[in-house]
Design an enzyme around this catalytic site. Sequence first.
Site, mmCIF file in Angstrom:
data_model
loop_
_atom_site.group_PDB
_atom_site.id
_atom_site.type_symbol
_atom_site.label_atom_id
_atom_site.label_comp_id
_atom_site.label_asym_id
_atom_site.label_seq_id
_atom_site.Cartn_x
_atom_site.Cartn_y
_atom_site.Cartn_z
ATOM 1 N N LYS A 4 53.525 16.813 -5.665
ATOM 2 C CA LYS A 4 52.160 17.063 -5.183
ATOM 3 C C LYS A 4 51.438 15.728 -5.067
ATOM 4 O O LYS A 4 51.572 14.859 -5.949
ATOM 5 C CB LYS A 4 51.438 18.001 -6.161
ATOM 6 N N SER A 51 45.620 25.273 -5.005
ATOM 7 C CA SER A 51 45.588 24.053 -4.234
ATOM 8 C C SER A 51 46.969 23.425 -3.992
ATOM 9 O O SER A 51 47.093 22.555 -3.133
ATOM 10 C CB SER A 51 44.714 23.022 -4.953
ATOM 11 N N SER A 86 46.187 27.090 -9.483
ATOM 12 C CA SER A 86 46.809 26.420 -8.334
ATOM 13 C C SER A 86 48.329 26.312 -8.329
ATOM 14 O O SER A 86 48.898 25.876 -7.336
ATOM 15 C CB SER A 86 46.231 25.026 -8.179
HETATM 16 N N1 GLN Z 1 41.130 27.759 -6.775
HETATM 17 C C1 GLN Z 1 40.542 27.107 -7.895
HETATM 18 C C2 GLN Z 1 39.537 26.092 -7.434
HETATM 19 O O1 GLN Z 1 39.288 26.035 -6.286
HETATM 20 C C3 GLN Z 1 41.596 26.476 -8.765
HETATM 21 C C4 GLN Z 1 42.159 25.221 -8.202
HETATM 22 C C5 GLN Z 1 43.190 24.586 -9.086
HETATM 23 O O2 GLN Z 1 43.790 25.244 -9.940
HETATM 24 N N2 GLN Z 1 43.391 23.298 -8.876
HETATM 25 O O3 GLN Z 1 38.987 25.356 -8.180
#
Ligand code: GLN
Length: 484
Positions: free
Chosen positions: A76, A151, A175
């Site tokens: 990532k 994400s 995410s």
């Molecule tokens: N969807 C969540 C957010 O937008 C979690 C994102 C994540 O776990 N990095 O913050």
Amino acid sequence: MLNLSIQSLSSHLEKKTFSSVELTQFYLERIKQYNPSLNAFISIDEAKSLSMAANADELITKGQKSALTGIPVAQKDIFCSQGWPTTCGSKMLKNFIAPYDAMVIEKFNEVGAVNIGKTNMDEFAMGSSNETSYFGPVKNPWDLDLVPGGSSGGSASAIAARLAPAATGTDTGGSIRQPASLCGFTGLKPTYGLVSRYGMIAFASSLDQAGPMAISAEDCALLMNVMSGHDKRDSTSIQRDKENYASKLNSPIKGLKIGIPREFFGEGLDSSVHNVIDSAIDEYKKLGAEIIEISLPNNHLAIPVYYVIAPAEASSNLSRYDGVRYGYRTKEYDDLMDMYFKTRQEGFGEEVKRRILIGTYVLSAGYYDAYYLKAQKIRRLISEDFTSAFKKCDVIMGPSAPSVAFNAGEKKEDPLAMYMQDIYTISTNLAGLPAMSIPAGFVSNLPVGLQLIGNHFSEAKLLNIAHSFQQNTDWHLESAKGFE
Ligand code: GLN
């Protein structure tokens, strides 16, 4: 070939059926073929990957091989990787070449794994659909009109399309698990502090945690063996003996007590997803598990609490992007203040700005007690719900996400609808607990993930529970049409 486990790839490398250079070339070819339609990778560097593979082949020849030696891993783009662009999905870091390795990258390098490329992601890991990336949206291999989740959407798309046998992700509020659910593979978010955050670009430091993404629990166990471990450069890294996560995969699960939280099956859960989760739980009953109804009474507060705490931490973490030290700087400005304003205005996307504004607001003197302090108190209550639940059961199960993958653009203009994607995942981040998502079935040809939540440091147990399921079902081996 595409469904081979890491262990079998590794034994082929050992027997020299193929070399790591050949394996790497094979995946690089697939990336060349499919990435233009998926946009899963932000950067690929064939020469670098192939030279890492050649080094791995040397290690193998010298007999200095471990489980991940020579295995391509997609990283990532949140992990600083020396000499590679590390963008975090943002214009702010578009031209940033990391001068050092994150601990996660360092660990993979140490065992001779091959970095096959850096994957696309929501900007600064803020999002649930991979639509906030400066580098464009990522497509879901199961249906190119749909989002892969976020994400860690690039890693998710890469695994689902078999552009890499393994990948890394980070999970601040879901995410790893939500994209694993939407793209049909196995993902693990470890206990907070088990994997070092050193060199992992910070979003919300008290929640961020890196973890593995792969086809199976068995593969995730091997990745965890590499990624986990104490690191004195991360003050929240936990000091404890390193575990072998692959050693207990086959322990019997008969008599396992599965807690089913009633709050995970109410309004908001798609009924066909509900059915798939029920059948998966039935499968566990057949394997000898006992089902216990439990309650997580404060779960409905997890999203509001998260959207106070995470933006608060983000607003502080992201203050470092000021155009002075590194990253983007606006072209024309009058004075220092003007340079700060324009740099941040031009460098950050809309969702990131929204979070910075919320975070700054809830931390401001007049509102700190009303929002931030209150959220911290509720965070404790959410955590205590789990403590009580784990007195009654060994593992908690439910859906990873409320629905299957949704259409690109569908929730983009409606942040609250987007935030609801993490309704079943966020509470575990707030409590620092480990959790997984494993493929559990399909709704109209789209994958559904079952979530497994464990008590702190129960990763080996979770992987064992997931592995038992995967020994008896084939959902995790299904792959998206057109990418077989
Ligand atoms: N969807 C969540 C957010 O937008 C979690 C994102 C994540 O776990 N990095 O913050």
